[in-house]
Design an enzyme around this catalytic site. Structure first.
Site, short mmCIF file in Angstrom:
data_model
loop_
_atom_site.label_atom_id
_atom_site.label_comp_id
_atom_site.label_asym_id
_atom_site.label_seq_id
_atom_site.Cartn_x
_atom_site.Cartn_y
_atom_site.Cartn_z
N GLY A 154 123.73 26.76 60.36
CA GLY A 154 123.11 25.70 61.18
C GLY A 154 121.87 26.09 61.96
O GLY A 154 121.52 25.41 62.92
N HIS A 209 114.32 24.26 51.39
CA HIS A 209 114.76 25.21 50.37
C HIS A 209 114.04 26.55 50.58
O HIS A 209 112.83 26.57 50.80
CB HIS A 209 114.45 24.64 48.98
CG HIS A 209 114.97 25.47 47.87
ND1 HIS A 209 116.31 25.52 47.54
CD2 HIS A 209 114.34 26.34 47.03
CE1 HIS A 209 116.48 26.36 46.53
NE2 HIS A 209 115.31 26.88 46.20
N ASP A 218 116.44 20.20 43.71
CA ASP A 218 115.26 20.87 44.28
C ASP A 218 113.96 20.48 43.57
O ASP A 218 113.07 21.33 43.39
CB ASP A 218 115.44 22.40 44.24
CG ASP A 218 116.65 22.85 45.05
OD1 ASP A 218 116.98 22.19 46.05
OD2 ASP A 218 117.28 23.87 44.67
C1 GAR Z 1 118.51 28.03 54.65
O1 GAR Z 1 117.83 29.18 54.23
C2 GAR Z 1 118.19 26.87 53.74
O2 GAR Z 1 116.87 26.86 53.29
C3 GAR Z 1 119.13 27.13 52.61
O3 GAR Z 1 120.33 27.55 53.23
C4 GAR Z 1 120.00 28.20 54.45
C5 GAR Z 1 120.80 27.53 55.55
O4 GAR Z 1 120.62 28.20 56.76
N1 GAR Z 1 119.35 25.96 51.83
C6 GAR Z 1 119.57 25.99 50.53
O5 GAR Z 1 119.63 27.03 49.90
C7 GAR Z 1 119.78 24.64 49.90
N2 GAR Z 1 119.74 24.75 48.50
P1 GAR Z 1 121.03 27.50 58.13
O6 GAR Z 1 122.45 26.96 57.95
O7 GAR Z 1 120.97 28.61 59.14
O8 GAR Z 1 120.05 26.38 58.40
#
Ligand code: GAR
Length: 192
Positions: free
Chosen positions: A18, A112, A148
């Protein structure tokens, strides 16, 4: 896509840590914010992101994902009840169906951790390092039914150093993510 004006009721979907949610909450509390976060949805009951929502007194809910159809039907009802105008996926690790996207009929953004169209899907950092890319980065794009692949709203690069590991690259990219997500929202909402 529907034309937008004024402060938009926003729902943020998460699955875990999050940190992007936290950056969106921070942005939403600024004077000039174009969004109001009215709902946080997680498909994971132990997502740390739910703590941020609770701390900021934002309405949040865990919805168990077993069958996509029932998950999405529940979501659509919730979004309607909360008058949601915009969905931001922030580390939400489930794929929304074309039918959900059509029925919601308002913008859905995703962040992404790669320079799309490179490295759709998972393990973006290890793939960039393995391929000896000189740059990686983050992309905010509109969600369509292909993974994506929707219209790119904003993208920013970071240099990959020889000394970078998957972990250090993830950290650098994440820092950029936190900056570009609010900027991409502004760009989307002021581009009509
Ligand atoms: C982030 O790096 C986001 O870009 C990625 O997951 C992570 C979540 O971090 N999303 C994906 O890979 C979606 N395909 P967070 O929970 O700390 O925001």
């Amino acid at each position: 896509m529907e034309k937008l004006s004024g402060k938009k009721n926003t729902a943020v979907f998460i699955s875990g840590r999050g940190s992007n949610l936290r950056s969106l909450i921070k942005y939403s509390k600024t004077k000039k914010s174009l969004i109001r976060i009215v709902l946080v949805v997680s498909n994971n009951s132990t997502a740390k992101g739910l703590d941020y929502a609770n701390k900021s007194k934002i309405n949040n809910i865990f919805i168990k994902y077993s069958k996509r159809k029932s998950f999405e039907d529940r979501l659509l009802k919730l979004l309607k009840r909360n008058n949601v105008d915009l969905i931001c996926l922030a580390g939400f690790m489930k794929i929304l169906s074309g039918s959900f996207i059509r029925k919601f009929y308002k913008p859905i953004l995703n962040i992404h951790p790669s320079l799309l169209p490179k490295y759709k899907g998972l393990n973006t950092h290890s793939r960039a390092i393995q391929n000896k890319d000189r740059y990686s980065g983050a992309t905010v794009h509109v969600v369509n039914k292909k993974l994506d692949s929707g219209k790119i709203i904003l993208q920013k690069k970071v240099k990959i150093l020889k000394s970078d590991s998957e972990k250090t690259l993830e950290k650098k990219v994440l820092k950029i993510e936190h900056k570009i997500y609010p900027k991409a929202i502004v760009k989307l909402l002021t581009s009509y």
